[in-house]
Write a protein that holds these residues in place. Structure first.
Motif, short mmCIF file in Angstrom:
data_model
loop_
_atom_site.label_atom_id
_atom_site.label_comp_id
_atom_site.label_asym_id
_atom_site.label_seq_id
_atom_site.Cartn_x
_atom_site.Cartn_y
_atom_site.Cartn_z
N UNK A 1 0.79 -1.22 0.00
CA UNK A 1 0.00 0.00 0.00
C UNK A 1 0.81 1.27 0.00
N UNK A 2 2.09 1.18 -0.41
CA UNK A 2 2.97 2.35 -0.33
C UNK A 2 3.09 3.12 -1.63
N UNK A 3 2.31 2.76 -2.64
CA UNK A 3 2.38 3.43 -3.94
C UNK A 3 0.99 3.82 -4.37
N UNK A 4 0.87 5.00 -4.97
CA UNK A 4 -0.40 5.46 -5.50
C UNK A 4 -0.28 5.60 -7.01
N UNK A 5 -1.29 5.17 -7.73
CA UNK A 5 -1.34 5.35 -9.18
C UNK A 5 -2.14 6.60 -9.49
N UNK A 6 -1.58 7.48 -10.28
CA UNK A 6 -2.29 8.66 -10.75
C UNK A 6 -2.64 8.42 -12.21
N UNK A 7 -3.92 8.22 -12.45
CA UNK A 7 -4.47 7.80 -13.74
C UNK A 7 -4.00 6.38 -14.07
N UNK A 8 -4.75 5.73 -14.94
CA UNK A 8 -4.49 4.31 -15.19
C UNK A 8 -4.86 3.95 -16.61
N UNK B 1 -8.58 3.24 -19.00
CA UNK B 1 -8.76 1.94 -19.65
C UNK B 1 -8.01 0.83 -18.93
N UNK B 2 -6.79 1.11 -18.45
CA UNK B 2 -6.05 0.11 -17.71
C UNK B 2 -6.73 -0.27 -16.40
N UNK B 3 -7.35 0.71 -15.75
CA UNK B 3 -8.08 0.44 -14.51
C UNK B 3 -9.19 -0.57 -14.76
N UNK B 4 -9.93 -0.38 -15.84
CA UNK B 4 -11.03 -1.30 -16.15
C UNK B 4 -10.51 -2.69 -16.50
N UNK B 5 -9.55 -2.77 -17.41
CA UNK B 5 -9.06 -4.05 -17.89
C UNK B 5 -8.32 -4.83 -16.80
N UNK B 6 -7.58 -4.12 -15.94
CA UNK B 6 -6.72 -4.78 -14.95
C UNK B 6 -7.43 -5.17 -13.67
N UNK B 7 -8.51 -4.49 -13.32
CA UNK B 7 -9.13 -4.67 -12.01
C UNK B 7 -9.55 -6.11 -11.70
N UNK B 8 -9.99 -6.92 -12.67
CA UNK B 8 -10.40 -8.28 -12.31
C UNK B 8 -9.33 -9.12 -11.62
N UNK B 9 -8.04 -8.76 -11.69
CA UNK B 9 -7.03 -9.57 -11.01
C UNK B 9 -6.93 -9.26 -9.52
N UNK B 10 -7.64 -8.21 -9.06
CA UNK B 10 -7.64 -7.93 -7.62
C UNK B 10 -8.32 -9.08 -6.90
N UNK B 11 -7.73 -9.51 -5.83
CA UNK B 11 -8.29 -10.61 -5.07
C UNK B 11 -9.27 -10.07 -4.04
N UNK B 12 -10.46 -10.63 -4.03
CA UNK B 12 -11.50 -10.12 -3.15
C UNK B 12 -11.08 -10.17 -1.69
N UNK B 13 -10.23 -11.11 -1.33
CA UNK B 13 -9.83 -11.24 0.06
C UNK B 13 -9.02 -10.07 0.59
N UNK B 14 -8.41 -9.29 -0.31
CA UNK B 14 -7.59 -8.16 0.11
C UNK B 14 -8.40 -6.90 0.32
N UNK B 15 -9.70 -6.94 0.08
CA UNK B 15 -10.54 -5.77 0.25
C UNK B 15 -10.57 -4.91 -0.99
N UNK B 16 -11.57 -4.05 -1.13
CA UNK B 16 -11.69 -3.22 -2.34
C UNK B 16 -10.57 -2.19 -2.43
#
Length: 480
Positions: free
Chosen positions: A38-45, A113-128
């Motif tokens: 959690x130490x990095x923030x993405x600005x735009x995706x 566009x990257x936010x939309x395409x990439x988001x499915x790899x987030x694991x639900x167990x780690x929280x939104x």
């Protein structure tokens, strides 16, 4: 006394198209956090996972560094302990675990566009994963991207999958958070807090209700100028005085007379929680001189005292086209003549801030025993991007107004007076400007970014601004 770098910035997407693999996306972290979760923030995706994989591959694949558990010794992610063997698996780890949140400047596809395409790899167990932006920006993303039509609803609203959570930011900062210089800032990720100011990005005739997505007088993605215009969508044309901070609704017109409003974008102030150092990352932005809703001056007024105190160390801002492009074809973007005009506003505000510094405070600082000398600003760059010539000996300027040329063109834009600093120290000395969102031509010949930086450098030197311009390298991180 050298000043240590505070931020590390990785520009995954330095362009504004037409290639889809390098559109806007930046990663920012505080160096004090040492690659913690959690130490990095993405600005735009616009570009995210693809860019991370591209940067990891030379240092992970077929390399001793690539073994599981190794710590990268080279490249933009040096110092990161690799949990996996391949660039792809390690990129997924960075996306899931190291990136703590997304800050979105505006909802155009080359930024989300990257936010939309990439988001499915987030694991639900780690929280939104938080997606933070101005309310109008999130409304557009919610209604027109994650809506179960364009893309599945992956948010935790309206019965979605719960992989993302929307964080609606208060424009100008939330005064209930922080104190002193940090008032208004909210957490962006571990070690970094942020404040968002709205800016304008061209013109648009599409208007939607902020929640239902249907046509309505209230809009999810646009401001409304005090007058409507019968002009092509997002075209640049003559304009009149507009309300500066509070958009108002345009009057109703007939079916043949479309409403013309201003697209909302953002400028994110990112502040290191420990040191107080800051950078600004702009979304797409148009010059105040041609805008229906000129809002950049407010950003410069907020930034100027920070530049004067050396707290604000750099900005990342778009300059999409060279000066060969006419205003009518900028479509809500900047070119060198307009960016220099904006920086002149900042320069004048910096001088004002220095002149307004309390005399008592200056005397007290001068007379304090055992005072540690103020560190001289010095950038620490890993970037191999092109550097401007403005670090050379300052030329003497006798007629700075002659260098302004076509910089100012608006009746309601108050032009700065460069004679205030023509023969004194440059007001933006030591200030770095990183150029992003360059529109590639995909033609043989000079890279457009090199032309843009040269034009910026020539204009800045002629006006004795003192700032330096850089093109972020696509293979290195930037230490600021």
């Amino acid at each position: 006394m050298s000043r240590k770098s505070t931020f590390e910035v990785i520009v995954l997407g330095p362009t504004g198209g037409p290639r889809e693999d390098a559109v806007t996306g930046l990663l920012v972290r505080s160096k004090s956090t040492d690659w913690a979760p959690g130490s990095m923030v993405a600005v735009d995706a616009g570009t995210m996972l693809a860019g991370i994989i591209r940067l990891l591959k030379p240092y992970v694949s077929n390399s001793k560094n690539g073994r599981q558990g190794a710590t990268l010794k080279e490249g933009p992610f040096r110092g990161l302990k690799l949990p996996a063997r391949t660039a792809e698996a390690n990129a997924a780890y960075i996306f899931r675990e190291i990136i703590g949140a997304f800050l979105i400047t505006h909802p155009h596809l080359d930024h989300v566009s990257g936010l939309a395409i990439n988001t499915p790899i987030i694991e639900a167990g780690s929280g939104p994963k938080p997606v933070a932006a101005l309310p109008s920006v999130l409304s557009a993303i919610k209604n027109h991207v994650f809506n179960d039509i364009i893309w599945p609803n992956l948010s935790d609203e309206d019965g979605g999958a719960g992989l993302l959570t929307y964080q609606r930011l208060v424009e100008g900062g939330n005064p209930r958070f922080g104190s002193g210089d940090s008032r208004g800032y909210v957490r962006a990720c571990q070690g970094i807090v942020t404040k968002c100011l709205s800016v304008s990005h061209g013109r648009c005739k599409q208007r939607y209700h902020p929640e239902s997505g249907t046509h309505h007088r209230a809009s999810s993605t646009v401001f409304h100028s005090s007058e409507s215009r019968r002009v092509p969508t997002r075209a640049i044309s003559d304009h009149s005085e507009a309300s500066f901070y509070s958009p108002v609704h345009s009057p109703r017109l007939g079916p043949s007379e479309p409403m013309v409003s201003t697209v909302e974008s953002s400028a994110f102030f990112l502040r290191d929680h420990d040191s107080g150092d800051e950078i600004i990352i702009f979304g797409d932005v148009e010059p105040d001189t041609v805008s229906l809703e000129p809002r950049n001056r407010r950003v410069w007024e907020t930034a100027a005292p920070k530049v004067a105190s050396r707290a604000l160390r750099a900005i990342f801002i778009e300059c999409s086209y060279s000066d060969s492009v006419d205003d009518a074809y900028l479509y809500g973007h900047l070119c060198p003549r307009h960016l220099i005009a904006e920086l002149m506003v900042l320069a004048e505000k910096v001088i004002d801030a220095r002149e307004q510094a309390p005399e008592k405070k200056r005397k007290r600082e001068a007379g304090t025993a055992n005072t540690t000398p103020r560190p001289q600003f010095k950038r620490s760059h890993s970037s191999s991007g092109r550097k401007s010539r403005s670090g050379s000996t300052r030329p003497q300027h006798t007629e700075p107004l002659d260098a302004m040329g076509d910089l100012m063109s608006s009746d309601h834009f108050s032009p700065p007076n460069p004679t205030r600093w023509a023969n004194s120290d440059p007001p933006l000395a030591g200030f770095s400007v990183y150029i992003i969102h360059i529109k590639e031509t995909l033609k043989d010949g000079s890279y457009p970014g090199n032309i843009i930086v040269q034009e910026l450098t020539d204009r800045a030197e002629a006006l004795n601004l003192g700032c330096q311009f850089f093109l972020p390298s696509p293979t290195e991180s930037i230490s600021i």
